[in-house]
Design an enzyme around this catalytic site. Structure first.
Site, PDB file in Angstrom:
ATOM      1  N   ILE A 182       3.186  -0.175  -2.312  1.00  0.00           N
ATOM      2  CA  ILE A 182       2.723   0.826  -3.333  1.00  0.00           C
ATOM      3  C   ILE A 182       3.491   2.022  -2.467  1.00  0.00           C
ATOM      4  O   ILE A 182       3.819   3.138  -3.303  1.00  0.00           O
ATOM      5  CB  ILE A 182       1.606   0.947  -3.732  1.00  0.00           C
ATOM      6  CG1 ILE A 182       1.263   1.888  -4.806  1.00  0.00           C
ATOM      7  CG2 ILE A 182       0.616   1.656  -2.362  1.00  0.00           C
ATOM      8  CD1 ILE A 182       0.091   1.781  -5.527  1.00  0.00           C
ATOM      9  N   HIS A 213      -1.321 -10.668   4.899  1.00  0.00           N
ATOM     10  CA  HIS A 213       0.013 -10.179   4.138  1.00  0.00           C
ATOM     11  C   HIS A 213       1.091 -10.129   5.292  1.00  0.00           C
ATOM     12  O   HIS A 213       0.669  -9.661   6.172  1.00  0.00           O
ATOM     13  CB  HIS A 213      -0.142  -9.307   3.365  1.00  0.00           C
ATOM     14  CG  HIS A 213      -0.774  -8.134   4.023  1.00  0.00           C
ATOM     15  ND1 HIS A 213      -2.113  -7.947   4.451  1.00  0.00           N
ATOM     16  CD2 HIS A 213      -0.172  -6.800   4.495  1.00  0.00           C
ATOM     17  CE1 HIS A 213      -2.337  -6.516   5.020  1.00  0.00           C
ATOM     18  NE2 HIS A 213      -1.031  -6.012   5.193  1.00  0.00           N
TER      19      HIS A 213
HETATM   20  P1  5GP Z   1      -1.509  -3.131   6.327  1.00  0.00           P
HETATM   21  O1  5GP Z   1      -1.575  -1.764   6.856  1.00  0.00           O
HETATM   22  O2  5GP Z   1      -3.026  -3.658   5.803  1.00  0.00           O
HETATM   23  O3  5GP Z   1      -0.975  -4.065   7.173  1.00  0.00           O
HETATM   24  O4  5GP Z   1      -0.934  -2.849   4.862  1.00  0.00           O
HETATM   25  C1  5GP Z   1      -1.397  -2.811   3.662  1.00  0.00           C
HETATM   26  C2  5GP Z   1      -0.193  -2.288   2.658  1.00  0.00           C
HETATM   27  O5  5GP Z   1      -0.859  -2.502   1.354  1.00  0.00           O
HETATM   28  C3  5GP Z   1       0.166  -0.896   2.889  1.00  0.00           C
HETATM   29  O6  5GP Z   1       1.417  -0.651   3.167  1.00  0.00           O
HETATM   30  C4  5GP Z   1      -0.007  -0.249   1.588  1.00  0.00           C
HETATM   31  O7  5GP Z   1       0.883   0.637   1.338  1.00  0.00           O
HETATM   32  C5  5GP Z   1      -0.186  -1.520   0.798  1.00  0.00           C
HETATM   33  N1  5GP Z   1      -0.887  -1.159  -0.615  1.00  0.00           N
HETATM   34  C6  5GP Z   1      -2.275  -0.700  -0.352  1.00  0.00           C
HETATM   35  N2  5GP Z   1      -2.658  -0.715  -1.686  1.00  0.00           N
HETATM   36  C7  5GP Z   1      -1.653  -1.273  -2.511  1.00  0.00           C
HETATM   37  C8  5GP Z   1      -1.747  -1.369  -4.060  1.00  0.00           C
HETATM   38  O8  5GP Z   1      -2.617  -1.130  -4.944  1.00  0.00           O
HETATM   39  N3  5GP Z   1      -0.471  -2.015  -4.452  1.00  0.00           N
HETATM   40  C9  5GP Z   1       0.395  -2.231  -3.724  1.00  0.00           C
HETATM   41  N4  5GP Z   1       1.615  -2.847  -4.169  1.00  0.00           N
HETATM   42  N5  5GP Z   1       0.400  -2.028  -2.302  1.00  0.00           N
HETATM   43  C10 5GP Z   1      -0.808  -1.732  -1.712  1.00  0.00           C
END
Ligand code: 5GP
Length: 139
Positions: free
Chosen positions: A30, A98
């Protein structure tokens, strides 16, 4: 605890889905670091790559390898970073496994973390400690 990713998987929250199979779904982040930034997510909940079932992890990574060159072609990127943040201290915000596929463009300005040299004695000691951990059973 449920995360936003489960809601995306169930189609309760919209996302730009670019690929899906029985095990894995992939959708645009996002807040993309660069255009085409994609998250590859196993449908079954696990916290991160350290705890996911290993066969499932292999499937996730097969999809990452399948998608990365296709995403690069789509956005005409010259490179790609593939990352899995594990744990809050490492920047993991969503506690559902992820992998980030981040297309990179020559001169896009993003820098890797800086490295710094450590004293040889510290390097020798930590390598020995890690080798000791490797020899532990059942970790
Ligand atoms: P992390 O920091 O946990 O490795 O990455 C999580 C990712 O999920 C972040 O880059 C963030 O922008 C993405 N993200 C969080 N909420 C949403 C959402 O509601 N939709 C999408 N498509 N991505 C999200």
């Amino acid at each position: 605890m449920e995360t936003i990713f489960e809601k995306i998987i169930r189609r309760e929250v919209p996302a730009h889905i670019v690929y899906e199979n029985d095990v894995v779904i992939a959708f645009l982040d996002i807040e993309p670091t660069n255009i085409g930034h994609t998250l590859v997510v196993p449908k079954k909940k696990s916290e991160n790559m350290l705890t996911i079932d290993s066969r499932e992890w292999v499937e996730v990574m097969e999809v990452v390898r399948f998608l990365a060159p296709r995403i690069m072609r789509a956005v005409q990127a010259q490179g790609v970073n593939i990352m899995a943040n594990c744990g809050e201290a490492a920047g993991q915000v969503v506690p559902h496994t992820h992998v980030h596929i981040v297309p990179r463009f020559t001169g896009d300005g993003f820098k890797h973390w800086p490295g710094k040299q450590h004293p040889e004695e510290e390097m020798r000691t930590i390598a020995e400690t890690i080798r000791g951990e490797v020899l532990q059973e059942g970790v």
